[in-house]
Design an enzyme around this catalytic site. Sequence first.
Site, mmCIF file in Angstrom:
data_model
loop_
_atom_site.group_PDB
_atom_site.id
_atom_site.type_symbol
_atom_site.label_atom_id
_atom_site.label_comp_id
_atom_site.label_asym_id
_atom_site.label_seq_id
_atom_site.Cartn_x
_atom_site.Cartn_y
_atom_site.Cartn_z
ATOM 1 N N THR A 21 0.728 -1.304 0.166
ATOM 2 C CA THR A 21 -0.109 0.074 -0.200
ATOM 3 C C THR A 21 0.767 1.234 0.046
ATOM 4 O OG1 THR A 21 -1.853 -0.935 0.976
ATOM 5 C CG2 THR A 21 -1.691 1.405 1.283
ATOM 6 N N THR B 44 5.417 11.290 7.125
ATOM 7 C CA THR B 44 5.380 11.477 8.674
ATOM 8 C C THR B 44 7.099 11.772 8.987
ATOM 9 O OG1 THR B 44 5.615 9.933 10.425
ATOM 10 C CG2 THR B 44 6.016 8.653 8.350
ATOM 11 N N ASP B 45 7.045 12.236 10.184
ATOM 12 C CA ASP B 45 8.272 12.586 10.970
ATOM 13 C C ASP B 45 9.172 11.267 11.129
ATOM 14 O OD1 ASP B 45 6.891 11.459 13.061
ATOM 15 O OD2 ASP B 45 7.181 13.283 14.382
ATOM 16 N N GLU B 46 8.666 10.479 11.089
ATOM 17 C CA GLU B 46 9.384 9.022 11.408
ATOM 18 C C GLU B 46 10.151 8.537 10.352
ATOM 19 O OE1 GLU B 46 7.261 5.600 13.026
ATOM 20 O OE2 GLU B 46 5.962 6.912 13.901
ATOM 21 N N TYR C 289 7.324 0.121 8.813
ATOM 22 C CA TYR C 289 6.227 1.257 8.527
ATOM 23 C C TYR C 289 7.082 2.482 7.988
ATOM 24 C CZ TYR C 289 3.699 5.538 9.375
ATOM 25 O OH TYR C 289 3.077 6.884 9.296
ATOM 26 N N LYS D 68 7.229 4.454 4.234
ATOM 27 C CA LYS D 68 6.800 5.868 4.204
ATOM 28 C C LYS D 68 8.169 6.653 3.494
ATOM 29 C CE LYS D 68 3.425 7.757 5.079
ATOM 30 N NZ LYS D 68 2.138 7.768 4.464
ATOM 31 N N ASN E 96 3.067 13.034 15.465
ATOM 32 C CA ASN E 96 1.764 12.453 15.938
ATOM 33 C C ASN E 96 0.783 13.222 16.117
ATOM 34 O OD1 ASN E 96 4.325 10.682 16.792
ATOM 35 N ND2 ASN E 96 2.828 9.468 17.931
ATOM 36 N N PRO F 236 -1.172 -0.402 29.064
ATOM 37 C CA PRO F 236 0.181 -1.136 28.594
ATOM 38 C C PRO F 236 1.159 -0.053 28.150
ATOM 39 C CG PRO F 236 -1.552 -1.409 27.041
ATOM 40 C CD PRO F 236 -2.157 -0.580 28.077
ATOM 41 N N ASN G 120 5.707 9.673 26.786
ATOM 42 C CA ASN G 120 4.298 8.574 26.797
ATOM 43 C C ASN G 120 3.707 8.374 28.358
ATOM 44 O OD1 ASN G 120 5.006 8.199 24.002
ATOM 45 N ND2 ASN G 120 6.075 6.077 24.460
HETATM 46 P P1 NAD Z 1 -5.416 5.214 9.399
HETATM 47 O O1 NAD Z 1 -4.963 4.126 9.814
HETATM 48 O O2 NAD Z 1 -6.460 5.785 10.585
HETATM 49 O O3 NAD Z 1 -6.181 5.494 8.172
HETATM 50 C C1 NAD Z 1 -5.864 4.932 6.956
HETATM 51 C C2 NAD Z 1 -6.577 4.710 5.929
HETATM 52 O O4 NAD Z 1 -6.362 4.307 4.616
HETATM 53 C C3 NAD Z 1 -7.795 3.724 6.291
HETATM 54 O O5 NAD Z 1 -9.131 4.665 6.097
HETATM 55 C C4 NAD Z 1 -7.707 2.551 5.497
HETATM 56 O O6 NAD Z 1 -8.913 2.092 4.752
HETATM 57 C C5 NAD Z 1 -7.309 3.316 4.345
HETATM 58 N N1 NAD Z 1 -6.269 2.438 3.345
HETATM 59 C C6 NAD Z 1 -5.082 1.794 3.659
HETATM 60 N N2 NAD Z 1 -4.755 0.806 2.803
HETATM 61 C C7 NAD Z 1 -5.466 1.472 1.649
HETATM 62 C C8 NAD Z 1 -5.434 1.038 0.352
HETATM 63 N N3 NAD Z 1 -4.535 0.043 -0.040
HETATM 64 N N4 NAD Z 1 -6.248 1.770 -0.678
HETATM 65 C C9 NAD Z 1 -7.287 2.534 -0.192
HETATM 66 N N5 NAD Z 1 -7.280 2.966 1.022
HETATM 67 C C10 NAD Z 1 -6.370 2.307 2.155
HETATM 68 O O7 NAD Z 1 -4.263 6.384 9.250
HETATM 69 P P2 NAD Z 1 -4.068 7.938 9.844
HETATM 70 O O8 NAD Z 1 -3.443 7.993 11.285
HETATM 71 O O9 NAD Z 1 -5.325 8.786 9.557
HETATM 72 O O10 NAD Z 1 -2.873 8.351 8.789
HETATM 73 C C11 NAD Z 1 -3.129 8.686 7.611
HETATM 74 C C12 NAD Z 1 -1.784 9.279 6.881
HETATM 75 O O11 NAD Z 1 -0.953 10.066 7.737
HETATM 76 C C13 NAD Z 1 -0.861 8.003 6.543
HETATM 77 O O12 NAD Z 1 -0.360 7.945 5.427
HETATM 78 C C14 NAD Z 1 0.305 8.136 7.739
HETATM 79 O O13 NAD Z 1 1.151 7.289 7.501
HETATM 80 C C15 NAD Z 1 0.220 9.537 8.017
HETATM 81 N N6 NAD Z 1 0.494 10.140 9.185
HETATM 82 C C16 NAD Z 1 -0.081 9.799 10.367
HETATM 83 C C17 NAD Z 1 0.147 10.168 11.632
HETATM 84 C C18 NAD Z 1 -0.655 10.034 12.908
HETATM 85 O O14 NAD Z 1 -0.166 10.488 13.936
HETATM 86 N N7 NAD Z 1 -1.439 9.165 12.840
HETATM 87 C C19 NAD Z 1 1.301 11.163 11.636
HETATM 88 C C20 NAD Z 1 2.112 11.475 10.626
HETATM 89 C C21 NAD Z 1 1.590 10.902 9.338
HETATM 90 O O1 TDX Z 2 -0.088 0.363 23.724
HETATM 91 C C1 TDX Z 2 0.882 1.261 23.421
HETATM 92 N N1 TDX Z 2 1.519 1.439 24.490
HETATM 93 C C2 TDX Z 2 2.645 2.286 24.296
HETATM 94 O O2 TDX Z 2 3.626 2.593 25.139
HETATM 95 C C3 TDX Z 2 0.903 1.749 22.288
HETATM 96 C C4 TDX Z 2 -0.081 1.550 21.023
HETATM 97 C C5 TDX Z 2 1.910 2.846 22.086
HETATM 98 N N2 TDX Z 2 2.970 2.982 23.320
HETATM 99 C C6 TDX Z 2 4.095 3.919 22.785
HETATM 100 C C7 TDX Z 2 4.848 3.636 21.280
HETATM 101 C C8 TDX Z 2 5.100 5.093 21.160
HETATM 102 O O3 TDX Z 2 6.336 5.555 21.722
HETATM 103 O O4 TDX Z 2 3.333 5.301 22.568
HETATM 104 C C9 TDX Z 2 3.866 6.064 21.419
HETATM 105 C C10 TDX Z 2 3.064 6.388 20.457
HETATM 106 O O5 TDX Z 2 2.661 5.125 19.867
HETATM 107 P P1 TDX Z 2 1.457 4.963 18.464
HETATM 108 O O6 TDX Z 2 0.344 5.617 18.819
HETATM 109 O O7 TDX Z 2 1.585 3.655 18.049
HETATM 110 O O8 TDX Z 2 2.314 6.109 17.685
HETATM 111 P P2 TDX Z 2 3.875 5.963 16.808
HETATM 112 O O9 TDX Z 2 4.474 4.821 17.084
HETATM 113 O O10 TDX Z 2 4.447 7.279 17.555
HETATM 114 O O11 TDX Z 2 3.375 6.425 15.403
HETATM 115 C C11 TDX Z 2 2.141 7.609 15.119
HETATM 116 O O12 TDX Z 2 2.913 8.528 14.685
HETATM 117 C C12 TDX Z 2 3.558 8.997 13.311
HETATM 118 C C13 TDX Z 2 1.471 7.040 13.953
HETATM 119 O O13 TDX Z 2 0.734 5.634 14.347
HETATM 120 C C14 TDX Z 2 2.189 7.123 12.538
HETATM 121 O O14 TDX Z 2 1.104 6.433 11.552
HETATM 122 C C15 TDX Z 2 2.725 8.438 12.347
HETATM 123 O O15 TDX Z 2 3.535 8.442 11.363
#
Ligand code: NAD
Ligand code: TDX
Length: 339
Positions: free
Chosen positions: A100, A125-127, A153, A157, A182, A208, A252
Amino acid sequence: MTIVVTGGAGFIGSNFIFHMLDKYPDYRIVCIDKLTYAGNLSTLKSIMDNPNFRFVKLDICDREGVYKLFEEEHPDIVVNFAAESHVDRSIEDPGIFLETNIKGTGVLMDASCKYNVKRYHQVSTDEVYGDLPLDRPDLFFTEETPIHTSSPYSSSKAGADLLVMAYHRTYGLPVTISRCSNNYGPYHFPEKLIPLMIANCLYDKPLPVYGEGLNVRDWLYVEDHCKAIDLIIHKGTVGEVYNVGGHNEMRNIDIVKLICKELGKPESLITHVADRKGHDMRYAIDPTKIHNELGWLPETKFEDGIKKTVKWYLENREWWEEIISGEYQNYYKKMYENR
Ligand code: NAD
Ligand code: TDX
């Protein structure tokens, strides 16, 4: 103006669609989403009858389907949110992340070239910058920080980002990339830290925390991220990367304690569990470029944003309870039972 938004049934994509429909009543928004475990049509139910909105269930890797949609819609702008987004899942099963996040991005850009899209925006993403040490609070990620990834992941990206830049240089596709820290806020899938801790607190279940919980993330309210993308697609310079972050670094463990406090739950629910493999220590964005060039600044303070978020989860229990009562139970058992 027609904008194709991919992944709009997920967390940030749905918030972005709400923002755009609200702010630009004459824009047409076409959402394509595969509806994976992370995509929820119920999130979009309030706009399904909006004449400016169309939803299409479609995988971004489905080349024929994507071309057909572009033929029908001739979008001006494409904003790609669609991704596998959870680091822990990528550690268990990287394959779908490559499909994907990298191949899907390639298909969308091929379609964007073929149908002369005026702007292709990649939500990154910043990751992709890896992590920073805890003992150097003076260091931040800038757009010049080298790509240096830790998880499947973040590598997928980063692969997509490199491909986006290659399409710009090789084919002249007008691209922009945003790299955000985040996000938190409404419709955040309950596998992620903040909504997981809120849900567990409400069920008086253990909280957790991976390792000591000293890892630092730079939290941004989702609406502020959506506003940044809105600015970049309208005013950002083609070929440029923009970092987006709130200067809001939190450990965290402090986030989890704050959620306990907000919900009136005891900190004794906190359980330290085995750490994430390859766990990034600290993320911190320097948003000077987007501030200087586009005038963007985060508007929501963390203390307000977290209160709004907790309130949203309290008032929208049916949304997340439906999710966690299904297949999510198996996921939770697998990831947390013997941790
Ligand atoms: P999410 O997992 O909540 O949503 C992802 C969506 O993409 C879902 O609706 C899923 O059904 C859809 N999807 C997955 N695979 C697909 C495919 N092959 N075709 C069409 N749709 C598909 O993710 P999110 O947290 O909303 O993140 C959105 C974007 O932002 C991602 O690209 C992620 O890398 C980026 N991002 C997220 C964060 C964060 O903190 N959540 C931070 C920085 C960047
Ligand atoms: O159960 C948990 N316990 C815990 O300690 C979970 C789910 C996470 N964590 C920790 C791991 C990370 O240090 O918390 C922090 C945040 O974790 P996540 O919510 O999984 O986010 P992170 O891994 O930082 O990634 C998120 O930010 C960047 C998004 O999921 C990504 O899509 C985005 O690119």
